[in-house]
Design a protein around this motif. Structure first.
Motif, PDB file in Angstrom:
ATOM      1  N   GLY A 136     -32.059 -30.773 -12.493  1.00  0.00           N
ATOM      2  CA  GLY A 136     -30.724 -30.385 -12.922  1.00  0.00           C
ATOM      3  C   GLY A 136     -30.624 -28.946 -13.389  1.00  0.00           C
ATOM      4  O   GLY A 136     -29.551 -28.488 -13.750  1.00  0.00           O
ATOM      5  N   ASN A 137     -31.741 -28.222 -13.371  1.00  0.00           N
ATOM      6  CA  ASN A 137     -31.736 -26.834 -13.832  1.00  0.00           C
ATOM      7  C   ASN A 137     -31.535 -25.867 -12.672  1.00  0.00           C
ATOM      8  O   ASN A 137     -31.928 -26.132 -11.541  1.00  0.00           O
ATOM      9  CB  ASN A 137     -33.034 -26.511 -14.565  1.00  0.00           C
ATOM     10  N   LEU A 138     -30.979 -24.726 -12.985  1.00  0.00           N
ATOM     11  CA  LEU A 138     -30.632 -23.720 -11.990  1.00  0.00           C
ATOM     12  C   LEU A 138     -31.805 -22.808 -11.646  1.00  0.00           C
ATOM     13  O   LEU A 138     -31.821 -22.190 -10.594  1.00  0.00           O
ATOM     14  CB  LEU A 138     -29.446 -22.897 -12.519  1.00  0.00           C
ATOM     15  N   GLY A 139     -32.801 -22.724 -12.511  1.00  0.00           N
ATOM     16  CA  GLY A 139     -33.930 -21.835 -12.270  1.00  0.00           C
ATOM     17  C   GLY A 139     -33.706 -20.454 -12.865  1.00  0.00           C
ATOM     18  O   GLY A 139     -34.559 -19.584 -12.790  1.00  0.00           O
ATOM     19  N   MET A 140     -32.542 -20.244 -13.437  1.00  0.00           N
ATOM     20  CA  MET A 140     -32.202 -19.023 -14.168  1.00  0.00           C
ATOM     21  C   MET A 140     -31.089 -19.408 -15.124  1.00  0.00           C
ATOM     22  O   MET A 140     -30.565 -20.510 -15.055  1.00  0.00           O
ATOM     23  CB  MET A 140     -31.730 -17.913 -13.217  1.00  0.00           C
ATOM     24  N   GLY A 141     -30.730 -18.504 -15.983  1.00  0.00           N
ATOM     25  CA  GLY A 141     -29.630 -18.787 -16.894  1.00  0.00           C
ATOM     26  C   GLY A 141     -28.307 -18.830 -16.157  1.00  0.00           C
ATOM     27  O   GLY A 141     -28.113 -18.133 -15.157  1.00  0.00           O
ATOM     28  N   TRP A 142     -27.402 -19.667 -16.642  1.00  0.00           N
ATOM     29  CA  TRP A 142     -26.080 -19.773 -16.023  1.00  0.00           C
ATOM     30  C   TRP A 142     -25.344 -18.445 -16.112  1.00  0.00           C
ATOM     31  O   TRP A 142     -24.694 -18.030 -15.157  1.00  0.00           O
ATOM     32  CB  TRP A 142     -25.280 -20.899 -16.685  1.00  0.00           C
ATOM     33  N   LYS A 143     -25.448 -17.748 -17.253  1.00  0.00           N
ATOM     34  CA  LYS A 143     -24.789 -16.439 -17.386  1.00  0.00           C
ATOM     35  C   LYS A 143     -25.315 -15.469 -16.339  1.00  0.00           C
ATOM     36  O   LYS A 143     -24.547 -14.726 -15.729  1.00  0.00           O
ATOM     37  CB  LYS A 143     -25.018 -15.855 -18.784  1.00  0.00           C
ATOM     38  N   GLU A 144     -26.634 -15.474 -16.147  1.00  0.00           N
ATOM     39  CA  GLU A 144     -27.258 -14.557 -15.184  1.00  0.00           C
ATOM     40  C   GLU A 144     -26.835 -14.879 -13.757  1.00  0.00           C
ATOM     41  O   GLU A 144     -26.695 -13.984 -12.930  1.00  0.00           O
ATOM     42  CB  GLU A 144     -28.785 -14.609 -15.303  1.00  0.00           C
ATOM     43  N   TYR A 145     -26.646 -16.152 -13.466  1.00  0.00           N
ATOM     44  CA  TYR A 145     -26.215 -16.542 -12.123  1.00  0.00           C
ATOM     45  C   TYR A 145     -24.788 -16.049 -11.840  1.00  0.00           C
ATOM     46  O   TYR A 145     -24.507 -15.493 -10.780  1.00  0.00           O
ATOM     47  CB  TYR A 145     -26.283 -18.065 -11.943  1.00  0.00           C
ATOM     48  N   PHE A 146     -23.883 -16.270 -12.786  1.00  0.00           N
ATOM     49  CA  PHE A 146     -22.471 -15.972 -12.552  1.00  0.00           C
ATOM     50  C   PHE A 146     -22.109 -14.495 -12.726  1.00  0.00           C
ATOM     51  O   PHE A 146     -21.147 -14.021 -12.115  1.00  0.00           O
ATOM     52  CB  PHE A 146     -21.580 -16.842 -13.438  1.00  0.00           C
ATOM     53  N   GLU A 195     -17.557 -14.670 -15.986  1.00  0.00           N
ATOM     54  CA  GLU A 195     -18.189 -14.790 -17.293  1.00  0.00           C
ATOM     55  C   GLU A 195     -18.293 -16.266 -17.677  1.00  0.00           C
ATOM     56  O   GLU A 195     -17.290 -16.931 -17.906  1.00  0.00           O
ATOM     57  CB  GLU A 195     -17.396 -14.036 -18.367  1.00  0.00           C
ATOM     58  N   TYR A 196     -19.526 -16.745 -17.722  1.00  0.00           N
ATOM     59  CA  TYR A 196     -19.814 -18.124 -18.126  1.00  0.00           C
ATOM     60  C   TYR A 196     -19.937 -18.157 -19.641  1.00  0.00           C
ATOM     61  O   TYR A 196     -20.652 -17.343 -20.231  1.00  0.00           O
ATOM     62  CB  TYR A 196     -21.117 -18.575 -17.467  1.00  0.00           C
ATOM     63  N   HIS A 248     -17.382 -23.247 -20.194  1.00  0.00           N
ATOM     64  CA  HIS A 248     -16.113 -22.881 -19.562  1.00  0.00           C
ATOM     65  C   HIS A 248     -16.112 -21.481 -18.974  1.00  0.00           C
ATOM     66  O   HIS A 248     -16.974 -20.661 -19.264  1.00  0.00           O
ATOM     67  CB  HIS A 248     -14.959 -23.042 -20.548  1.00  0.00           C
ATOM     68  N   PHE A 249     -15.111 -21.282 -18.144  1.00  0.00           N
ATOM     69  CA  PHE A 249     -14.724 -19.972 -17.626  1.00  0.00           C
ATOM     70  C   PHE A 249     -13.305 -19.736 -18.116  1.00  0.00           C
ATOM     71  O   PHE A 249     -12.509 -20.678 -18.181  1.00  0.00           O
ATOM     72  CB  PHE A 249     -14.660 -19.937 -16.093  1.00  0.00           C
TER      73      PHE A 249
END
Length: 165
Positions: A79-89, A95-96, A126-127
């Motif tokens: 369930g993890n993205l492999g990086m931070g959600w902020k860094e992905y978006f 802006e996450y 949220h966004f």
């Protein structure tokens, strides 16, 4: 690399996965059928129906939902993205925000709480799109934690009450 707001996701498996619509309500209804990595709650569809048709940024809503779907598709079995959600978006211009403020949670937390499988769940992630008035400001509340296989979208609509409203 993909551009936020473009109709076809690089992860789309068929033309049926293209989100269409001109209003936020139409976009969310389409996305609920087209974006397989997202689970839309009834509250998301209902809140989108309350967004004024004059909302200025429906394409950004579409792009944000497609980006969220793409992120969900990239997650591992854990369930993890492999990086931070902020860094992905961030490179997508999105802006996450992982949480609402403590003051907002304490004073208006029930506005951010939605029914999920028979339980009341606080959806803090949220966004925010736009700012200030109903024609220019909207928020999308979701959870990346409730399911490992999908991201659950609980709300797409007018910005909820917080210390700025």
């Amino acid at each position: 690399s993909r551009t936020v707001g473009v109709g076809v996701s690089e992860f789309a498996e068929s033309p049926a996965e293209v989100v269409s619509g001109e209003t936020v309500s139409e976009i969310v209804t389409s996305a609920a059928h087209a974006l397989a990595q997202l689970e839309f709650l009834k509250s998301a569809v209902d809140s989108a129906a309350d967004v004024p048709e004059s909302f200025e940024f429906p394409d950004r809503v579409k792009g944000h939902l497609e980006a969220l779907n793409d992120a969900a598709a990239l997650r591992g079995a854990d369930g993890n993205l492999g990086m931070g959600w902020k860094e992905y978006f961030r490179p997508l211009g999105i802006e996450y925000k992982p949480k609402i403020s403590e003051t907002t949670r304490n004073m208006w937390g029930r506005e951010y709480t939605f029914d999920y499988r028979g339980e009341r769940v606080l959806f803090e992630e949220h966004f925010t799109i736009g700012a200030k008035d109903a024609n220019k400001c909207l928020s999308i509340h979701f959870s990346t934690r409730l399911r490992k296989d999908k991201i659950v979208v609980a709300y797409v609509g007018r910005h909820l009450t917080n210390t700025q409203t």
